[in-house]
Design a protein around this motif. Structure first.
Motif, PDB file in Angstrom:
ATOM      1  N   PHE A   6       3.126   8.719  -1.176  1.00 18.45           N
ATOM      2  CA  PHE A   6       2.301   8.588   0.017  1.00 18.45           C
ATOM      3  C   PHE A   6       2.300   9.913   0.781  1.00 18.45           C
ATOM      4  O   PHE A   6       3.333  10.593   0.874  1.00 18.45           O
ATOM      5  CB  PHE A   6       2.830   7.473   0.918  1.00 18.45           C
ATOM      6  N   VAL A   7       1.133  10.257   1.334  1.00 20.07           N
ATOM      7  CA  VAL A   7       0.953  11.530   2.028  1.00 20.07           C
ATOM      8  C   VAL A   7      -0.044  11.335   3.170  1.00 20.07           C
ATOM      9  O   VAL A   7      -0.991  10.552   3.043  1.00 20.07           O
ATOM     10  CB  VAL A   7       0.413  12.620   1.063  1.00 20.07           C
ATOM     11  N   TYR A   8       0.171  12.064   4.273  1.00 20.48           N
ATOM     12  CA  TYR A   8      -0.813  12.151   5.346  1.00 20.48           C
ATOM     13  C   TYR A   8      -1.581  13.468   5.208  1.00 20.48           C
ATOM     14  O   TYR A   8      -1.019  14.470   4.743  1.00 20.48           O
ATOM     15  CB  TYR A   8      -0.130  12.140   6.713  1.00 20.48           C
ATOM     16  N   LEU A  32      -3.275   9.039  -0.331  1.00 19.29           N
ATOM     17  CA  LEU A  32      -3.551   9.875   0.842  1.00 19.29           C
ATOM     18  C   LEU A  32      -4.239   9.058   1.925  1.00 19.29           C
ATOM     19  O   LEU A  32      -5.300   8.461   1.685  1.00 19.29           O
ATOM     20  CB  LEU A  32      -4.427  11.050   0.418  1.00 19.29           C
ATOM     21  N   ALA A  33      -3.670   9.052   3.115  1.00 21.10           N
ATOM     22  CA  ALA A  33      -4.227   8.255   4.208  1.00 21.10           C
ATOM     23  C   ALA A  33      -5.628   8.716   4.573  1.00 21.10           C
ATOM     24  O   ALA A  33      -5.854   9.899   4.829  1.00 21.10           O
ATOM     25  CB  ALA A  33      -3.319   8.346   5.430  1.00 21.10           C
ATOM     26  N   SER A  34      -6.564   7.772   4.602  1.00 21.40           N
ATOM     27  CA  SER A  34      -7.922   8.047   5.067  1.00 21.40           C
ATOM     28  C   SER A  34      -8.260   7.259   6.328  1.00 21.40           C
ATOM     29  O   SER A  34      -9.152   7.653   7.083  1.00 21.40           O
ATOM     30  CB  SER A  34      -8.941   7.720   3.963  1.00 21.40           C
ATOM     31  N   THR A 103      -7.113   6.740  -2.066  1.00 22.64           N
ATOM     32  CA  THR A 103      -7.125   6.577  -0.615  1.00 22.64           C
ATOM     33  C   THR A 103      -6.118   5.514  -0.185  1.00 22.64           C
ATOM     34  O   THR A 103      -5.828   4.565  -0.913  1.00 22.64           O
ATOM     35  CB  THR A 103      -8.520   6.180  -0.118  1.00 22.64           C
ATOM     36  N   TRP A 104      -5.655   5.689   1.035  1.00 22.09           N
ATOM     37  CA  TRP A 104      -4.709   4.751   1.656  1.00 22.09           C
ATOM     38  C   TRP A 104      -5.367   4.280   2.944  1.00 22.09           C
ATOM     39  O   TRP A 104      -5.560   5.060   3.876  1.00 22.09           O
ATOM     40  CB  TRP A 104      -3.397   5.478   1.905  1.00 22.09           C
ATOM     41  N   VAL A 105      -5.736   2.998   2.986  1.00 21.48           N
ATOM     42  CA  VAL A 105      -6.577   2.478   4.060  1.00 21.48           C
ATOM     43  C   VAL A 105      -5.839   1.360   4.802  1.00 21.48           C
ATOM     44  O   VAL A 105      -5.549   0.308   4.232  1.00 21.48           O
ATOM     45  CB  VAL A 105      -7.913   1.933   3.504  1.00 21.48           C
ATOM     46  N   VAL A 106      -5.553   1.587   6.077  1.00 20.26           N
ATOM     47  CA  VAL A 106      -4.945   0.561   6.922  1.00 20.26           C
ATOM     48  C   VAL A 106      -6.068  -0.188   7.623  1.00 20.26           C
ATOM     49  O   VAL A 106      -6.921   0.428   8.274  1.00 20.26           O
ATOM     50  CB  VAL A 106      -3.978   1.185   7.935  1.00 20.26           C
ATOM     51  N   THR A 363       4.954  -1.791 -13.198  1.00 20.46           N
ATOM     52  CA  THR A 363       4.292  -0.868 -14.119  1.00 20.46           C
ATOM     53  C   THR A 363       4.156   0.530 -13.528  1.00 20.46           C
ATOM     54  O   THR A 363       3.883   1.487 -14.257  1.00 20.46           O
ATOM     55  CB  THR A 363       2.884  -1.378 -14.470  1.00 20.46           C
ATOM     56  N   GLU A 364       4.299   0.651 -12.198  1.00 26.26           N
ATOM     57  CA  GLU A 364       4.170   1.940 -11.528  1.00 26.26           C
ATOM     58  C   GLU A 364       5.152   1.999 -10.365  1.00 26.26           C
ATOM     59  O   GLU A 364       5.710   0.972  -9.941  1.00 26.26           O
ATOM     60  CB  GLU A 364       2.737   2.138 -10.994  1.00 26.26           C
ATOM     61  N   LEU A 365       5.333   3.217  -9.835  1.00 25.54           N
ATOM     62  CA  LEU A 365       6.166   3.444  -8.658  1.00 25.54           C
ATOM     63  C   LEU A 365       5.312   3.987  -7.522  1.00 25.54           C
ATOM     64  O   LEU A 365       4.357   4.733  -7.746  1.00 25.54           O
ATOM     65  CB  LEU A 365       7.278   4.452  -8.955  1.00 25.54           C
ATOM     66  N   ARG A 366       5.676   3.604  -6.294  1.00 22.92           N
ATOM     67  CA  ARG A 366       5.140   4.223  -5.098  1.00 22.92           C
ATOM     68  C   ARG A 366       6.332   4.746  -4.293  1.00 22.92           C
ATOM     69  O   ARG A 366       7.325   4.026  -4.121  1.00 22.92           O
ATOM     70  CB  ARG A 366       4.345   3.224  -4.246  1.00 22.92           C
ATOM     71  N   LEU A 367       6.202   5.966  -3.809  1.00 20.04           N
ATOM     72  CA  LEU A 367       7.308   6.623  -3.111  1.00 20.04           C
ATOM     73  C   LEU A 367       6.889   6.940  -1.681  1.00 20.04           C
ATOM     74  O   LEU A 367       5.962   7.708  -1.448  1.00 20.04           O
ATOM     75  CB  LEU A 367       7.700   7.908  -3.851  1.00 20.04           C
ATOM     76  N   TYR A 368       7.578   6.339  -0.747  1.00 14.34           N
ATOM     77  CA  TYR A 368       7.278   6.518   0.677  1.00 14.34           C
ATOM     78  C   TYR A 368       8.409   7.342   1.311  1.00 14.34           C
ATOM     79  O   TYR A 368       9.536   6.854   1.403  1.00 14.34           O
ATOM     80  CB  TYR A 368       7.195   5.140   1.350  1.00 14.34           C
ATOM     81  N   HIS A 369       8.173   8.675   1.615  1.00 17.74           N
ATOM     82  CA  HIS A 369       6.873   9.270   1.850  1.00 17.74           C
ATOM     83  C   HIS A 369       7.109  10.753   1.646  1.00 17.74           C
ATOM     84  O   HIS A 369       8.058  11.312   2.211  1.00 17.74           O
ATOM     85  CB  HIS A 369       6.442   8.912   3.263  1.00 17.74           C
ATOM     86  N   ALA A 370       6.249  11.447   0.914  1.00 19.46           N
ATOM     87  CA  ALA A 370       6.489  12.843   0.556  1.00 19.46           C
ATOM     88  C   ALA A 370       6.477  13.778   1.753  1.00 19.46           C
ATOM     89  O   ALA A 370       7.148  14.814   1.746  1.00 19.46           O
ATOM     90  CB  ALA A 370       5.447  13.306  -0.456  1.00 19.46           C
ATOM     91  N   GLY A 371       5.718  13.452   2.793  1.00 16.50           N
ATOM     92  CA  GLY A 371       5.665  14.317   3.961  1.00 16.50           C
ATOM     93  C   GLY A 371       6.822  14.128   4.913  1.00 16.50           C
ATOM     94  O   GLY A 371       7.234  15.066   5.603  1.00 16.50           O
TER      95      GLY A 371
END
Length: 389
Positions: A6-8, A32-34, A103-106, A363-371
């Motif tokens: 995850f990235v901003y 990436l947050a949009s 995209t990362w959409v809240v 099946t995949e990884l998500r890593l919070y948060h690179a920034g």
């Protein structure tokens, strides 16, 4: 195992080394947050700043004015924390570094909208409004959320989208100077305090045989013992104990149906607007009555609608199992781990955590948060991903 960080946009824009640094972690993708909610974020390596304060929920690109013309509910533009096409600028840099951008959409999480249009908010049995929580049953709000999912999700060059908070938001909310932890509500109490009593929801409960005024009184009566310190039994059985099975079932039937309809509509609209092969996944919880950023869903249903889910796993990967048991061939089951040690993450345990998640179907990884992560945290991630196939 494919991994995404995850990235901003503000992590990348203005830092010429950011994109290559993220690529060097060994991730293949960035989320990436949009469109993002208000936040205060650390940027420990940025050459121009260390703290970014996003004062309200906003889109991080220029809105399509034609789409939103004449509509009261519309996305807010970002301030100086993400000027212009901040998303597009960051996406271009990350793409040039060889990373696949999603995209990362809240979505249903917007305090400014609740403050400016209070009628859109969830209102509890006591008449208290939750400005951070738009009521997803209201037609205008649903239309806004579907169009936001399309516009913020299908950005130029994006290969997919991750839709966060595409469902009910309730009482639980990470709020500034929070003071609501004095009484332990438990799972059942959280549900009762998250029920919405706006006019649309009152009509909805009535469609399922539950009179709205009587429901409000029943919720308040059921919570009296909880306010005095009695434990609130966990799970759906606890809700039924407090409200009675028939009444509890009526509220859940309404809320589950509303959330399902919104999820179906948003995913269909995104797919209709997106190029072929565009991936649509939801941040999700496998218990349909749960509220929050990880929207409550029924696993079999959501995997028949979307391409997969992102599941919170920092506290353990058990929430993956219901999705794996639903058995959707080719579905993305992404295990989301916090890798910021200062936020409770365990980057040093990522290898074993990822292994356990894979055994449960990830099946995949998500890593919070690179920034947000420290250099030491990122080095831990880099060393782990070097050995994860």
């Amino acid at each position: 195992m494919k991994a995404s960080a995850f990235v901003y946009p503000w992590d990348v824009n203005g830092d010429p080394d950011a994109a290559s640094r993220i690529a060097s972690l060994g991730v293949q993708q960035v989320t990436l947050a949009s469109a993002y909610h208000s936040t205060r974020a650390l940027t420990p390596r940025h050459p121009r700043h260390r703290i970014v304060t996003a004062s309200h929920a906003a889109v991080l690109y220029p809105v399509d004015e034609e789409r939103w013309e004449g509509r009261a509910l519309r996305p807010y533009a970002a301030g100086g924390w993400a000027p212009g096409d901040a998303y597009g600028e960051a996406a271009a840099a990350l793409g040039e570094a060889g990373l696949e951008v999603h995209t990362w959409v809240v979505l249903a999480h917007n305090s400014r909208m609740g403050e400016e249009f209070p009628q859109t908010s969830v209102v509890n049995a006591y008449g208290d409004r939750y400005p951070w929580a738009p009521c997803i049953a209201q037609p205008a709000t649903r239309a806004y959320l579907v169009d936001l999912a399309v516009e913020a999700g299908v950005r130029p060059g994006a290969r997919g989208t991750e839709l966060e908070s595409l469902g009910w938001y309730g009482l639980a909310h990470l709020h500034g100077h929070d003071k609501i932890g004095g009484v332990g509500l438990g799972d059942a109490g959280q549900y009762l305090m998250s029920l919405c009593f706006c006019a649309v929801c009152l009509d909805g409960y009535a469609e399922h045989g539950v009179a709205g005024e009587a429901l409000g009184a029943a919720v308040r009566e059921a919570l009296e013992s909880v306010w005095r310190g009695a434990p609130s039994d966990g799970g759906w059985a606890g809700v039924e104990k407090l409200l009675g099975g028939e009444v509890a079932g009526g509220t859940r039937a309404w809320r589950d149906g509303v959330a399902r309809g919104l999820q179906e509509a948003a995913v269909a609209a995104v797919r209709a607007a997106a190029p072929g092969g565009f991936q649509v996944v939801l941040h999700a919880d496998p218990v349909s009555y749960h509220c929050g950023a990880n929207a409550g869903v029924e696993p079999g249903h959501i995997l028949s609608v979307a391409d997969g889910v992102v599941v919170p796993c920092t506290g353990g990967a058990s929430l993956l199992a219901p999705f794996a048991e639903a058995g959707a061939d080719g579905a993305v089951l992404a295990a989301n781990f916090t890798v910021v040690s200062g936020m409770g993450g365990r980057p040093g345990m990522l290898a074993s955590d990822a292994s356990r998640a894979a055994a449960l179907g990830a099946t995949e990884l998500r890593l919070y948060h690179a920034g947000l992560a420290s250099d030491a945290d990122l080095e831990g991630v880099r060393s782990v991903l070097a050995g994860v196939g």
